[in-house]
Scaffold this active site. Structure first.
Site, PDB file in Angstrom:
ATOM      1  N   SER A 187      -8.191 -22.300 -30.170  1.00  0.00           N
ATOM      2  CA  SER A 187      -8.253 -22.286 -31.626  1.00  0.00           C
ATOM      3  C   SER A 187      -8.332 -23.730 -32.151  1.00  0.00           C
ATOM      4  CB  SER A 187      -7.048 -21.530 -32.195  1.00  0.00           C
ATOM      5  OG  SER A 187      -7.243 -21.238 -33.549  1.00  0.00           O
ATOM      6  N   ASP A 256     -21.432   0.448 -28.454  1.00  0.00           N
ATOM      7  CA  ASP A 256     -20.606   0.364 -27.250  1.00  0.00           C
ATOM      8  C   ASP A 256     -21.417   0.471 -25.964  1.00  0.00           C
ATOM      9  OD1 ASP A 256     -18.672   0.467 -25.308  1.00  0.00           O
ATOM     10  OD2 ASP A 256     -17.626   2.228 -26.062  1.00  0.00           O
ATOM     11  N   ASP A 259     -24.247  -2.104 -23.314  1.00  0.00           N
ATOM     12  CA  ASP A 259     -23.978  -2.750 -22.020  1.00  0.00           C
ATOM     13  C   ASP A 259     -23.879  -1.746 -20.873  1.00  0.00           C
ATOM     14  OD1 ASP A 259     -21.454  -1.566 -22.374  1.00  0.00           O
ATOM     15  OD2 ASP A 259     -20.651  -3.362 -23.317  1.00  0.00           O
ATOM     16  N   ALA A 261     -21.771   0.833 -20.619  1.00  0.00           N
ATOM     17  CA  ALA A 261     -20.468   1.479 -20.401  1.00  0.00           C
ATOM     18  C   ALA A 261     -19.843   1.893 -21.720  1.00  0.00           C
ATOM     19  CB  ALA A 261     -19.526   0.519 -19.675  1.00  0.00           C
ATOM     20  N   ASP A 263     -16.735   2.088 -23.019  1.00  0.00           N
ATOM     21  CA  ASP A 263     -15.367   1.668 -22.677  1.00  0.00           C
ATOM     22  C   ASP A 263     -14.631   1.115 -23.891  1.00  0.00           C
ATOM     23  OD1 ASP A 263     -16.884  -0.577 -23.024  1.00  0.00           O
ATOM     24  OD2 ASP A 263     -16.302  -1.570 -21.158  1.00  0.00           O
ATOM     25  N   ASP A 400     -12.775 -11.736 -31.333  1.00  0.00           N
ATOM     26  CA  ASP A 400     -12.006 -12.719 -32.087  1.00  0.00           C
ATOM     27  C   ASP A 400     -12.060 -12.396 -33.576  1.00  0.00           C
ATOM     28  OD1 ASP A 400     -11.001 -15.085 -33.365  1.00  0.00           O
ATOM     29  OD2 ASP A 400     -11.432 -16.202 -31.535  1.00  0.00           O
ATOM     30  N   HIS A 440      -8.290 -13.132 -30.840  1.00  0.00           N
ATOM     31  CA  HIS A 440      -8.187 -14.578 -31.017  1.00  0.00           C
ATOM     32  C   HIS A 440      -7.217 -15.189 -30.009  1.00  0.00           C
ATOM     33  CE1 HIS A 440      -8.703 -18.393 -32.895  1.00  0.00           C
ATOM     34  NE2 HIS A 440      -7.425 -18.509 -33.169  1.00  0.00           N
TER      35      HIS A 440
END
Ligand SMILES: *[C@@H]1O[C@H](CO)[C@@H](O)[C@H](O)[C@H]1NC(C)=O
Ligand SMILES: *[C@@H]1O[C@H](CO)[C@@H](O)[C@H](O)[C@H]1NC(C)=O
Ligand SMILES: *[C@@H]1O[C@H](CO)[C@@H](O)[C@H](O)[C@H]1NC(C)=O
Ligand SMILES: *[C@@H]1O[C@H](CO)[C@@H](O)[C@H](O)[C@H]1NC(C)=O
Ligand SMILES: *[C@@H]1O[C@H](CO)[C@@H](O)[C@H](O)[C@H]1NC(C)=O
Ligand SMILES: *[C@@H]1O[C@H](CO)[C@@H](O)[C@H](O)[C@H]1NC(C)=O
Length: 526
Positions: A187, A256, A259, A261, A263, A400, A440
């Protein structure tokens, strides 16, 4: 002095050593040995492993009144003058079980807080470690008000000062000195790591910089912009956390499986451009719980749009989709973001009643024009660091909620463009990893346990630990291809549900099977 007298002194010394061992004695006597201009030693104190260290001087807003210490160490607390009107509070922790490595920790937000948990973590891993308070105490930005030297400490001087003094003390404390020096921060700590790479290329051999608050002034403006978008909780444009969860579920429905998957995690949010109009409630819905008004959908679309400046320049990229559950209670909560408010009040406008409610792009322009002490931390030319042989490991969580990961991608491109180096050559000294399922600096829905601190610790093997991966890169020349994260069943340090290897940018992770998504070997970086 007669030989006999010298002998008896030696004998006395040995008696003393028996009750208080050499390490403790060295610690007890260390304060007197420190004679460095502008450094005032408050105390040097032996802390045995297993101590629950009480921290009565730590500012209440730092939220750490104690820190548990697992290994024997010598704790040195100092005040260091950085100008006629500023000072840092600096601590150096020297572990008994020392690996010949120096390390500096960093800070967070606009604080003002020594990260004792990072000192404890890195001392436990055998580093001689330092941490400073960044020039002021507590989490507020108010100490910057009419105090440019305090702001200068925050922008770059606190870390560098701590490093210069910390290295000198490390050489004094251990007869063997140190071999390599490291940095670990996330950060604001990630920004401080990048500041060192850009401005003090010889400070560290290895820098681990997570979720960095680089492009800092524009980040402040971007965070200030959410309140004008959402409005307060009473307005038509506001979404409750439950409504953001509706948005989150729709985003997952659309993105989702990009990619491969299902998950609950989006490996590469830059491929995700959700169409949120699907959520608009039909007229007279029988059940409005799972849908939104068109004003609310517009709010969500604005949240997922970049911040452009007065002349149309991109100032800061969009929030990455996937983080909305976490962001709903802090960025979209219907109140001006505290750090942004403090920055405009005490740095940009010197106006302690500036509310943040009418923030607009003119404010962003004023802030950027100021950029005090080049706090932007956006230099694209890293050739000095590269020539010095330094290595930098940059990571960013793909969930994040405070600093969009797309800013890290933008920076990576900025470095590649400026240095005219393709990723295959940047890889020699600069590697960037995208960590799916990490919020984050930790937390999140996926395999965020990469060992950048106690809260993400899943072992000291370099494969599972970004800091030890950096040590291996610096000391053995073996660079990490991937970084492996652990998904904890029930919060940090609990049972590991599955592991996943996170890819080095610009590669991205896809699930290829044959195993389920929980099988780390069923994923490929492409
Ligand atoms: C350390 O002491 C504080 C109070 O002094 C207490 O709140 C905290 O739980 C203790 N921590 C541990 C790890 O025992
Ligand atoms: C700091 O104080 C010294 C001694 O009073 C003075 O000579 C010097 O000019 C001051 N420096 C600044 C930057 O004010
Ligand atoms: C530094 O490295 C050398 C060579 O590997 C080693 O002999 C020495 O013990 C190391 N020093 C420290 C302080 O670990
Ligand atoms: C921060 O707190 C420490 C401990 O109470 C104190 O010694 C120091 O003067 C404070 N620093 C500033 C800049 O107020
Ligand atoms: C309304 O929709 C929500 C979300 O789709 C669902 O959880 C809830 O059970 C529904 N309520 C009724 C009364 O059907
Ligand atoms: C547009 O704004 C940016 C940021 O304020 C500035 O750097 C740039 O010079 C401006 N460009 C023009 C053409 O005015």
């Amino acid at each position: 002095m007669t030989p006999f007298f010298a002998f008896s002194l030696l004998a006395l010394g040995q008696v003393a050593l028996a009750s208080q061992d050499a390490f403790e004695t060295r610690c007890a006597q260390f304060a007197e040995k420190i004679d460095i201009p502008d450094v005032k030693v408050n105390f040097a104190q032996y802390v045995p492993g297993g101590t629950n260290l009480s921290l009565p001087d730590n500012a209440p807003s730092c939220g750490a009144a104690s820190q548990s210490v697992t290994v024997d160490l010598c704790r040195v607390a100092m005040a260091v003058k950085t100008s006629n009107s500023s000072e840092i509070t600096l601590e150096a922790w020297f572990p008994r079980k020392y690996t010949g490595r120096f390390l500096s920790t960093g800070n967070g937000g606009l604080s003002g807080c020594i990260q004792y948990y990072d000192l404890a973590y890195t001392a436990q891993l055998g580093f001689a470690t330092v941490g400073a308070n960044n020039g002021h105490n507590g989490t507020s930005g108010e100490p910057f008000y009419h105090h440019p030297e305090v702001l200068r400490d925050f922008a770059y001087r606190s870390i560098h000062t701590g490093v210069v003094i910390g290295k000198e003390l490390t050489k004094k404390f251990y007869d063997e000195g140190f071999n390599k020096s490291y940095y670990l921060g996330c950060s604001t700590g990630g920004r401080q790591g990048w500041k060192s790479v850009q401005k003090y290329p010889n400070d560290f051999d290895g820098v681990v910089a997570g979720s960095p608050a680089i492009n800092f002034v524009n980040l402040i403006s971007w965070s200030a912009r959410f309140y004008p978008i959402t409005g307060p909780p009473s307005s038509d444009t506001y979404l409750t956390p439950a409504e953001w969860n509706v948005v989150h579920n729709e985003i997952l429905r659309q993105c989702d499986t990009i990619d491969g998957a299902k998950d609950g995690l989006i490996e590469d949010p830059t491929l995700c451009y959700p169409i949120l109009e699907t959520l608009i409630c039909a007229p007279n819905p029988s059940n409005a719980t799972g849908c939104l008004t068109s004003a609310q959908v517009q709010t969500a679309n604005k949240v997922f749009s970049p911040l452009y400046g007065i002349n149309g320049t991109l100032l800061y990229p969009r929030m990455q989709p996937g983080s909305e559950d976490f962001a709903s209670t802090i960025m979209y909560n219907g109140e001006p973001f505290p750090y942004s408010k403090d920055w405009f009040r005490y740095v940009v406008y010197n106006n302690p009643i500036w509310s943040g409610k009418d923030f607009n792009v003119k404010d962003a322009a004023a802030a950027l024009a100021q950029n005090p002490y080049n706090i932007q931390t956006w230099e694209g030319d890293l050739s000095s660091f590269q020539k010095s042989g330094g290595k930098v490991l940059h990571y960013h969580g793909m969930q994040d909620q405070l600093i969009t990961s797309e800013d890290s991608k933008l920076y990576y491109s900025h470095v590649a463009d400026t240095m005219q180096l393709p990723p295959s050559q940047l890889d020699d000294f600069y590697r960037f990893f995208t960590v799916s399922g990490m919020a984050h600096c930790g937390g999140g829905d996926g395999a965020y346990g990469i060992g950048q601190g106690t809260a993400t610790y899943a072992g000291s093997d370099p494969e599972d630990n970004v800091l030890m991966a950096m040590v291996k890169w610096v000391e053995q020349g073996v660079a990490p291809e991937t970084i492996r994260g652990s998904k904890f069943a029930d919060g940090p340090g609990t049972k590991i549900e599955y592991r996943r290897r996170h890819c080095r940018y610009p590669r991205r992770n896809i699930h290829v099977g044959p195993g389920p998504y929980t099988d780390e070997n069923s994923w490929r970086c492409i």
